[in-house]
Design an enzyme around this catalytic site. Structure first.
Site, PDB file in Angstrom:
ATOM      1  CB  SER A 146      -0.877  -0.006   1.265  1.00 35.17           C
ATOM      2  OG  SER A 146      -1.513   1.241   1.475  1.00 35.17           O
ATOM      3  CE1 TYR A 159      -4.801  -1.909   5.198  1.00 38.68           C
ATOM      4  CE2 TYR A 159      -3.691   0.145   4.642  1.00 38.68           C
ATOM      5  CZ  TYR A 159      -4.289  -1.034   4.250  1.00 38.68           C
ATOM      6  OH  TYR A 159      -4.369  -1.341   2.917  1.00 38.68           O
TER       7      TYR A 159
END
Length: 255
Positions: A146, A159
């Site tokens: 990501s 996250y």
């Protein structure tokens, strides 16, 4: 260079978390290019629905329902897949979860869940499939990272920690397994319209900020990840390992 260096026809590709979202989009796009797709998820019903969608398009599909955080269950499922296919040529560690909350109120149980799925789960599946790839002396592993592998953002600190860890897991496995002709790379999406981001994509204020922040001036379409996934799955990337290929509309290129 061979004319078909980007071909993935005939490859067996296992994609975790592929009964919906980005995983299902990748399954469709890779399958349409001749790969046999091994769909994974924890719901057999949802997997069968996804498999039906792909089969209607002429894609060869195998389903494998297992929890990526359960090592014995994962090992049994991978063994069953290998008994059918003889090999897993490409593993895409796509499964992931997200919980948004301020760090000061974040429940430790939720923190553990995020790390368990996003990081530990990727390692478990990589370890099990990696042993098969070592035996077959070839393989490609693609970890879906990501832009949060590089950047922090409010309310998603756990996250970001998991995706930062996944970046280094990618580099570590690439270092260890390069001698076995296994390439391990990361695919780093920016902001794409998915089920996971619907709270953000449906927020006009956030969308306006994002479109001004990203040089491309828009959200990404999950189909736009397919090209990078094809490259990393094909012989075209045989001398590429330990890298993270960001598909982010230029977000990481500027301040």
């Amino acid at each position: 260079m061979k004319a078909d260096v980007f071909s993935i026809s005939g490859k067996h590709i296992l994609i975790t978390g592929s009964s919906r979202g980005i995983g299902l989009v990748l399954a469709r796009e890779l399958g349409l290019r001749g790969a046999t797709i091994i769909l994974n998820g924890t719901s057999q019903e949802r997997l069968e629905q996804a498999a039906a969608q792909l089969t209607e398009l002429g894609i060869r599909v195998i389903t494998a329902a297992f929890d990526i955080t359960d090592e014995p269950g994962c090992a049994a499922a991978v063994a069953a897949v290998l008994s059918q296919t003889g090999a897993i040529d490409v593993l895409i560690n796509n499964a992931g979860i997200q919980i948004r909350r301020p760090a000061e109120t974040f429940e430790i149980a939720d923190f553990d869940s995020i790390l368990s799925v996003n990081l530990k789960g990727a390692f478990i599946v990589s370890k099990i499939v990696g042993n098969a790839m070592i035996a077959q002396k070839s393989g490609k592993i693609i970890n879906v990272c990501s832009i949060q592998s590089e950047l922090g953002r409010a309310f998603i600190t756990p996250y970001a920690a998991s995706k930062g860890g996944l970046k280094l897991l990618t580099k570590g496995l690439a270092t260890e397994w390069g001698k076995h002709n296994i390439q391990v790379n990361g695919l780093g999406p920016g902001y794409f319209v998915t089920d996971m981001t619907k709270a953000l994509s449906g927020d006009p204020e956030f969308s306006e900020w994002l479109c001004k922040r990203v040089p491309a001036g828009r959200w990404g379409d999950p189909e736009e990840l397919a090209g990078a996934a094809i490259f990393l799955s094909s012989a075209a990337s045989n001398y590429v390992t330990g890298q993270i290929l960001y598909v982010d509309g230029g977000m990481l290129a500027c301040v």
